[in-house]
Design a protein around this motif. Structure first.
Motif, PDB file in Angstrom:
ATOM      1  N   THR A 197      12.855  18.416  28.444  1.00 11.98           N
ATOM      2  CA  THR A 197      12.617  19.644  27.697  1.00 11.98           C
ATOM      3  C   THR A 197      11.298  20.247  28.137  1.00 11.98           C
ATOM      4  OG1 THR A 197      13.850  18.810  25.802  1.00 11.98           O
ATOM      5  CG2 THR A 197      12.355  20.651  25.397  1.00 11.98           C
ATOM      6  N   ASP A 198      11.359  21.476  28.619  1.00 14.11           N
ATOM      7  CA  ASP A 198      10.163  22.215  29.037  1.00 14.11           C
ATOM      8  C   ASP A 198       9.726  23.074  27.861  1.00 14.11           C
ATOM      9  OD1 ASP A 198       8.191  23.726  30.223  1.00 14.11           O
ATOM     10  OD2 ASP A 198       9.443  24.492  31.849  1.00 14.11           O
ATOM     11  N   THR A 199       8.616  22.712  27.253  1.00 11.64           N
ATOM     12  CA  THR A 199       8.123  23.424  26.065  1.00 11.64           C
ATOM     13  C   THR A 199       7.091  24.490  26.408  1.00 11.64           C
ATOM     14  OG1 THR A 199       6.427  21.750  25.706  1.00 11.64           O
ATOM     15  CG2 THR A 199       8.538  21.430  24.574  1.00 11.64           C
ATOM     16  N   THR A 200       6.872  24.753  27.698  1.00 12.79           N
ATOM     17  CA  THR A 200       5.834  25.704  28.090  1.00 12.79           C
ATOM     18  C   THR A 200       6.387  27.041  28.584  1.00 12.79           C
ATOM     19  OG1 THR A 200       5.726  24.826  30.349  1.00 12.79           O
ATOM     20  CG2 THR A 200       4.282  23.803  28.695  1.00 12.79           C
ATOM     21  N   VAL A 201       7.692  27.254  28.474  1.00 13.32           N
ATOM     22  CA  VAL A 201       8.275  28.516  28.933  1.00 13.32           C
ATOM     23  C   VAL A 201       8.016  29.630  27.918  1.00 13.32           C
ATOM     24  CG1 VAL A 201      10.057  27.428  30.328  1.00 13.32           C
ATOM     25  CG2 VAL A 201      10.526  27.958  27.937  1.00 13.32           C
ATOM     26  N   GLU A 202       8.075  30.863  28.390  1.00 15.06           N
ATOM     27  CA  GLU A 202       7.945  32.038  27.525  1.00 15.06           C
ATOM     28  C   GLU A 202       9.298  32.725  27.434  1.00 15.06           C
ATOM     29  OE1 GLU A 202       4.772  34.804  28.271  1.00 15.06           O
ATOM     30  OE2 GLU A 202       3.551  33.236  29.174  1.00 15.06           O
ATOM     31  N   ASN A 203       9.641  33.172  26.235  1.00 14.82           N
ATOM     32  CA  ASN A 203      10.890  33.900  26.055  1.00 14.82           C
ATOM     33  C   ASN A 203      10.864  35.191  26.859  1.00 14.82           C
ATOM     34  OD1 ASN A 203      12.446  32.298  24.213  1.00 14.82           O
ATOM     35  ND2 ASN A 203      10.835  32.691  22.738  1.00 14.82           N
ATOM     36  N   GLY A 204      12.023  35.539  27.402  1.00  9.11           N
ATOM     37  CA  GLY A 204      12.157  36.782  28.146  1.00  9.11           C
ATOM     38  C   GLY A 204      11.746  36.683  29.603  1.00  9.11           C
ATOM     39  N   CYS A 205      11.358  35.509  30.093  1.00  9.71           N
ATOM     40  CA  CYS A 205      10.971  35.313  31.494  1.00  9.71           C
ATOM     41  C   CYS A 205      11.967  34.369  32.155  1.00  9.71           C
ATOM     42  CB  CYS A 205       9.570  34.710  31.594  1.00  9.71           C
ATOM     43  SG  CYS A 205       8.266  35.738  30.922  1.00  9.71           S
ATOM     44  N   THR A 206      12.515  34.761  33.293  1.00  8.75           N
ATOM     45  CA  THR A 206      13.445  33.894  34.013  1.00  8.75           C
ATOM     46  C   THR A 206      12.675  32.829  34.768  1.00  8.75           C
ATOM     47  OG1 THR A 206      15.047  35.686  34.246  1.00  8.75           O
ATOM     48  CG2 THR A 206      15.264  33.833  35.773  1.00  8.75           C
ATOM     49  N   TYR A 207      13.186  31.599  34.722  1.00  7.87           N
ATOM     50  CA  TYR A 207      12.590  30.472  35.428  1.00  7.87           C
ATOM     51  C   TYR A 207      13.644  29.819  36.303  1.00  7.87           C
ATOM     52  CZ  TYR A 207       8.836  30.900  32.013  1.00  7.87           C
ATOM     53  OH  TYR A 207       7.804  31.367  31.241  1.00  7.87           O
ATOM     54  N   TYR A 208      13.196  29.176  37.380  1.00  2.00           N
ATOM     55  CA  TYR A 208      14.062  28.457  38.300  1.00  2.00           C
ATOM     56  C   TYR A 208      13.606  27.003  38.328  1.00  2.00           C
ATOM     57  CZ  TYR A 208      15.231  33.184  39.504  1.00  2.00           C
ATOM     58  OH  TYR A 208      15.645  34.491  39.431  1.00  2.00           O
ATOM     59  N   PHE A 209      14.580  26.087  38.372  1.00  2.00           N
ATOM     60  CA  PHE A 209      14.276  24.656  38.302  1.00  2.00           C
ATOM     61  C   PHE A 209      15.010  23.889  39.385  1.00  2.00           C
ATOM     62  CE2 PHE A 209      13.920  26.319  34.001  1.00  2.00           C
ATOM     63  CZ  PHE A 209      12.755  25.743  33.525  1.00  2.00           C
ATOM     64  N   VAL A 210      14.367  22.826  39.885  1.00  2.00           N
ATOM     65  CA  VAL A 210      15.015  21.818  40.720  1.00  2.00           C
ATOM     66  C   VAL A 210      14.551  20.454  40.232  1.00  2.00           C
ATOM     67  CG1 VAL A 210      15.297  23.258  42.790  1.00  2.00           C
ATOM     68  CG2 VAL A 210      13.246  21.850  42.530  1.00  2.00           C
ATOM     69  N   VAL A 211      15.367  19.434  40.518  1.00  2.00           N
ATOM     70  CA  VAL A 211      15.049  18.053  40.148  1.00  2.00           C
ATOM     71  C   VAL A 211      15.041  17.237  41.435  1.00  2.00           C
ATOM     72  CG1 VAL A 211      15.842  16.028  38.865  1.00  2.00           C
ATOM     73  CG2 VAL A 211      16.115  18.308  37.884  1.00  2.00           C
ATOM     74  N   ARG A 212      14.080  16.304  41.538  1.00  2.00           N
ATOM     75  CA  ARG A 212      14.013  15.384  42.676  1.00  2.00           C
ATOM     76  C   ARG A 212      14.038  13.955  42.158  1.00  2.00           C
ATOM     77  NH1 ARG A 212      11.815  17.292  47.694  1.00  2.00           N
ATOM     78  NH2 ARG A 212      11.432  19.524  47.618  1.00  2.00           N
ATOM     79  N   ALA A 213      14.917  13.142  42.716  1.00  2.00           N
ATOM     80  CA  ALA A 213      15.020  11.746  42.312  1.00  2.00           C
ATOM     81  C   ALA A 213      13.886  10.936  42.940  1.00  2.00           C
ATOM     82  CB  ALA A 213      16.365  11.179  42.747  1.00  2.00           C
ATOM     83  N   LEU A 214      13.447   9.925  42.213  1.00  2.00           N
ATOM     84  CA  LEU A 214      12.430   8.993  42.709  1.00  2.00           C
ATOM     85  C   LEU A 214      13.062   7.621  42.884  1.00  2.00           C
ATOM     86  CD1 LEU A 214       9.544   9.938  40.238  1.00  2.00           C
ATOM     87  CD2 LEU A 214       9.719  10.596  42.635  1.00  2.00           C
ATOM     88  N   ASP A 215      12.736   6.945  43.997  1.00  2.00           N
ATOM     89  CA  ASP A 215      13.244   5.584  44.171  1.00  2.00           C
ATOM     90  C   ASP A 215      12.298   4.597  43.487  1.00  2.00           C
ATOM     91  OD1 ASP A 215      11.070   5.170  45.895  1.00  2.00           O
ATOM     92  OD2 ASP A 215      12.289   5.249  47.719  1.00  2.00           O
ATOM     93  N   ALA A 216      12.549   3.305  43.659  1.00  2.00           N
ATOM     94  CA  ALA A 216      11.783   2.263  42.964  1.00  2.00           C
ATOM     95  C   ALA A 216      10.297   2.278  43.298  1.00  2.00           C
ATOM     96  CB  ALA A 216      12.382   0.894  43.270  1.00  2.00           C
ATOM     97  N   VAL A 217       9.920   2.769  44.473  1.00  2.00           N
ATOM     98  CA  VAL A 217       8.491   2.801  44.837  1.00  2.00           C
ATOM     99  C   VAL A 217       7.876   4.195  44.693  1.00  2.00           C
ATOM    100  CG1 VAL A 217       8.558   0.762  46.322  1.00  2.00           C
ATOM    101  CG2 VAL A 217       9.030   3.022  47.295  1.00  2.00           C
ATOM    102  N   GLY A 218       8.652   5.156  44.160  1.00  2.00           N
ATOM    103  CA  GLY A 218       8.107   6.482  43.880  1.00  2.00           C
ATOM    104  C   GLY A 218       8.325   7.529  44.944  1.00  2.00           C
ATOM    105  N   ASN A 219       9.098   7.208  45.993  1.00  2.00           N
ATOM    106  CA  ASN A 219       9.410   8.210  47.014  1.00  2.00           C
ATOM    107  C   ASN A 219      10.392   9.229  46.449  1.00  2.00           C
ATOM    108  OD1 ASN A 219       7.912   6.947  49.138  1.00  2.00           O
ATOM    109  ND2 ASN A 219       9.545   5.424  49.263  1.00  2.00           N
ATOM    110  N   GLU A 220      10.114  10.519  46.712  1.00  2.00           N
ATOM    111  CA  GLU A 220      10.988  11.595  46.232  1.00  2.00           C
ATOM    112  C   GLU A 220      12.109  11.871  47.220  1.00  2.00           C
ATOM    113  OE1 GLU A 220       8.734  14.719  43.338  1.00  2.00           O
ATOM    114  OE2 GLU A 220       8.774  15.199  45.457  1.00  2.00           O
TER     115      GLU A 220
END
Length: 130
Positions: A41-64
């Protein structure tokens, strides 16, 4: 803004979430610690503004891993009710020189519009026709 993804990436131990105000880049990581669940949950967005998101997986040692497909979202308030207060009718010829008469309306958003002053991020439009 609530984000969720359905399938965990193969071997993923956690995820980083990135946000941008423009499509295709300018990504800024918005989670402070790796996210171990399949939602955020992103609680820092403002209403009325479009945002774009991507997700990156992390492995066991933290590599993205590579970025997910981009998604966009436009947060908004849930309007309880709205009404036109004045004027009940207008007669106006569209013009680049003369402005329309003043129009007054009221919007109720539970827990938001009862506060003093203007409501941040609230935009309203009035349309008219024959």
């Amino acid at each position: 803004m609530s984000l969720s993804w359905r399938r965990p990436s193969g071997g993923a131990q956690a995820y980083n979430i990135y946000r941008s105000p423009v499509s295709g880049g300018g990504w800024v990581k918005i989670n402070t610690a790796p996210v171990s669940s399949l939602s955020f949950t992103d609680t820092t967005v403002e209403n009325g503004c479009t945002y774009y998101f991507v997700v990156r997986a992390l492995d066991a040692v933290g590599n993205e891993g590579p970025a997910s497909a981009e998604v966009s979202a436009l947060p908004n308030y849930r309007i309880g009710w709205a009404n036109l207060q004045w004027s009940p009718t207008i007669s106006y010829t569209v013009s680049a020189i003369n402005t329309t008469p003043e129009i007054y309306g009221q919007v109720w958003i539970d827990g938001v519009t009862g506060q003093p002053g203007a409501t941040p991020g609230l935009r309203a439009q009035v349309g008219y026709g024959p």
